[in-house]
Design a protein around this motif. Structure first.
Motif, PDB file in Angstrom:
ATOM      1  N   ALA A   1       0.816  -1.210   0.000  1.00  0.00           N
ATOM      2  CA  ALA A   1       0.000   0.000   0.000  1.00  0.00           C
ATOM      3  C   ALA A   1       0.846   1.255   0.000  1.00  0.00           C
ATOM      4  N   GLU A   2       0.231   2.334  -0.463  1.00  0.00           N
ATOM      5  CA  GLU A   2       0.857   3.657  -0.476  1.00  0.00           C
ATOM      6  C   GLU A   2      -0.019   4.622   0.309  1.00  0.00           C
ATOM      7  N   LEU A   3       0.613   5.640   0.873  1.00  0.00           N
ATOM      8  CA  LEU A   3      -0.138   6.681   1.560  1.00  0.00           C
ATOM      9  C   LEU A   3      -1.174   7.247   0.604  1.00  0.00           C
ATOM     10  N   HIS A   4      -2.384   7.436   1.092  1.00  0.00           N
ATOM     11  CA  HIS A   4      -3.489   7.920   0.274  1.00  0.00           C
ATOM     12  C   HIS A   4      -4.004   9.206   0.905  1.00  0.00           C
ATOM     13  N   GLY A   5      -3.808  10.300   0.231  1.00  0.00           N
ATOM     14  CA  GLY A   5      -4.189  11.582   0.812  1.00  0.00           C
ATOM     15  C   GLY A   5      -3.077  12.103   1.701  1.00  0.00           C
ATOM     16  N   VAL A   6      -3.456  12.864   2.697  1.00  0.00           N
ATOM     17  CA  VAL A   6      -2.479  13.489   3.591  1.00  0.00           C
ATOM     18  C   VAL A   6      -2.523  12.803   4.946  1.00  0.00           C
ATOM     19  N   GLY A   7      -1.354  12.469   5.488  1.00  0.00           N
ATOM     20  CA  GLY A   7      -1.278  11.939   6.837  1.00  0.00           C
ATOM     21  C   GLY A   7      -1.071  13.075   7.819  1.00  0.00           C
ATOM     22  N   TYR A   8      -1.499  12.855   9.042  1.00  0.00           N
ATOM     23  CA  TYR A   8      -1.367  13.873  10.080  1.00  0.00           C
ATOM     24  C   TYR A   8      -0.450  13.382  11.175  1.00  0.00           C
ATOM     25  N   ASP A   9       0.572  14.166  11.473  1.00  0.00           N
ATOM     26  CA  ASP A   9       1.526  13.857  12.535  1.00  0.00           C
ATOM     27  C   ASP A   9       1.285  14.828  13.679  1.00  0.00           C
ATOM     28  N   TYR A  10       0.801  14.339  14.785  1.00  0.00           N
ATOM     29  CA  TYR A  10       0.689  15.151  15.989  1.00  0.00           C
ATOM     30  C   TYR A  10       1.894  14.789  16.847  1.00  0.00           C
ATOM     31  N   ILE A  11       2.836  15.713  16.946  1.00  0.00           N
ATOM     32  CA  ILE A  11       4.100  15.439  17.625  1.00  0.00           C
ATOM     33  C   ILE A  11       4.360  16.521  18.652  1.00  0.00           C
TER      34      ILE A  11
ATOM     35  N   ASN B   1       7.185  17.384  22.144  1.00  0.00           N
ATOM     36  CA  ASN B   1       8.319  16.977  22.970  1.00  0.00           C
ATOM     37  C   ASN B   1       7.923  16.982  24.434  1.00  0.00           C
ATOM     38  N   ASP B   2       8.485  16.055  25.195  1.00  0.00           N
ATOM     39  CA  ASP B   2       8.329  16.081  26.643  1.00  0.00           C
ATOM     40  C   ASP B   2       9.010  17.332  27.184  1.00  0.00           C
ATOM     41  N   ALA B   3       8.564  17.791  28.325  1.00  0.00           N
ATOM     42  CA  ALA B   3       9.113  19.012  28.927  1.00  0.00           C
ATOM     43  C   ALA B   3      10.610  18.897  29.195  1.00  0.00           C
ATOM     44  N   ASP B   4      11.093  17.679  29.489  1.00  0.00           N
ATOM     45  CA  ASP B   4      12.524  17.514  29.781  1.00  0.00           C
ATOM     46  C   ASP B   4      13.378  17.423  28.515  1.00  0.00           C
ATOM     47  N   GLY B   5      12.753  17.392  27.331  1.00  0.00           N
ATOM     48  CA  GLY B   5      13.487  17.375  26.069  1.00  0.00           C
ATOM     49  C   GLY B   5      14.127  16.048  25.725  1.00  0.00           C
ATOM     50  N   LYS B   6      13.788  14.990  26.428  1.00  0.00           N
ATOM     51  CA  LYS B   6      14.425  13.696  26.182  1.00  0.00           C
ATOM     52  C   LYS B   6      13.679  12.814  25.180  1.00  0.00           C
ATOM     53  N   ASN B   7      12.371  13.060  25.013  1.00  0.00           N
ATOM     54  CA  ASN B   7      11.562  12.228  24.123  1.00  0.00           C
ATOM     55  C   ASN B   7      10.545  13.065  23.372  1.00  0.00           C
ATOM     56  N   MET B   8      10.162  12.561  22.187  1.00  0.00           N
ATOM     57  CA  MET B   8       9.035  13.104  21.427  1.00  0.00           C
ATOM     58  C   MET B   8       7.896  12.100  21.533  1.00  0.00           C
ATOM     59  N   ARG B   9       6.682  12.599  21.532  1.00  0.00           N
ATOM     60  CA  ARG B   9       5.486  11.752  21.533  1.00  0.00           C
ATOM     61  C   ARG B   9       4.838  11.847  20.157  1.00  0.00           C
ATOM     62  N   LEU B  10       4.565  10.688  19.558  1.00  0.00           N
ATOM     63  CA  LEU B  10       3.994  10.615  18.213  1.00  0.00           C
ATOM     64  C   LEU B  10       2.541  10.174  18.270  1.00  0.00           C
ATOM     65  N   ASP B  11       1.724  10.775  17.445  1.00  0.00           N
ATOM     66  CA  ASP B  11       0.343  10.354  17.224  1.00  0.00           C
ATOM     67  C   ASP B  11       0.090  10.606  15.743  1.00  0.00           C
ATOM     68  N   VAL B  12       0.198   9.558  14.934  1.00  0.00           N
ATOM     69  CA  VAL B  12       0.147   9.681  13.480  1.00  0.00           C
ATOM     70  C   VAL B  12      -1.112   9.001  12.960  1.00  0.00           C
ATOM     71  N   ARG B  13      -1.825   9.712  12.099  1.00  0.00           N
ATOM     72  CA  ARG B  13      -3.071   9.213  11.534  1.00  0.00           C
ATOM     73  C   ARG B  13      -3.002   9.359  10.019  1.00  0.00           C
ATOM     74  N   SER B  14      -3.298   8.277   9.329  1.00  0.00           N
ATOM     75  CA  SER B  14      -3.188   8.326   7.879  1.00  0.00           C
ATOM     76  C   SER B  14      -4.147   7.329   7.238  1.00  0.00           C
ATOM     77  N   GLN B  15      -4.259   7.425   5.936  1.00  0.00           N
ATOM     78  CA  GLN B  15      -4.982   6.440   5.145  1.00  0.00           C
ATOM     79  C   GLN B  15      -4.012   5.881   4.124  1.00  0.00           C
ATOM     80  N   VAL B  16      -4.128   4.590   3.876  1.00  0.00           N
ATOM     81  CA  VAL B  16      -3.304   3.964   2.851  1.00  0.00           C
ATOM     82  C   VAL B  16      -4.210   3.235   1.867  1.00  0.00           C
ATOM     83  N   LYS B  17      -3.728   3.138   0.641  1.00  0.00           N
ATOM     84  CA  LYS B  17      -4.478   2.456  -0.417  1.00  0.00           C
ATOM     85  C   LYS B  17      -3.654   1.268  -0.884  1.00  0.00           C
TER      86      LYS B  17
END
Length: 134
Positions: A18-28, A30-46
């Protein structure tokens, strides 16, 4: 997210090519301490048979010096090893042929690929595994 692909290993059912279909959304964020990023990715694939389904993943990325170099566009940036990013995947579909994807639990380790032959910009690559009852 502007492009991407999902390809299953040989023997995995239902087969995904499958390939990405349309636009994916990345909600990213950083933690307050700067050590990690939090990912929440939503997409459609065909899939190559025309079936469209939703694909989501959530997880963390450790902001190691290697990851920071890539995200900051550093001239010394290079591909990171697997182990800085771990996510869970989920799928939604109305297709009976792919319905089993919704019932699975999927975990993945990711890394960033850059400055390699054939790679433009930065690619995020995941190795996804299905958790099965032992």
């Amino acid at each position: 997210m502007v492009s991407g692909s999902v390809k299953s290993e040989p023997g995995f059912e239902p087969k995904l090519d499958a390939e990405l279909h349309g636009v994916g959304y990345d909600y990213i964020h950083n933690d307050a301490d700067g050590k990690n990023m939090r990912l929440d990715v939503r997409s459609q694939v065909k899939n190559n048979d025309g079936t469209v389904f939703a694909m989501y993943y959530k997880g963390t990325v450790a902001l190691t010096p290697g990851v920071q170099a890539i995200l900051g566009g550093g001239a010394d940036a290079h591909t990171t090893p697997y182990g800085d990013s771990f996510v869970t995947f989920s799928f939604e579909t109305g297709s009976e042929a792919y319905k089993e994807l919704q019932n699975g639990t999927y975990v993945a380790a990711g890394h960033f690929v850059t400055n390699e032959e054939g790679v433009k910009g930065v690619v995020v690559e995941y190795k996804v595994s299905r958790v099965v009852k032992g």
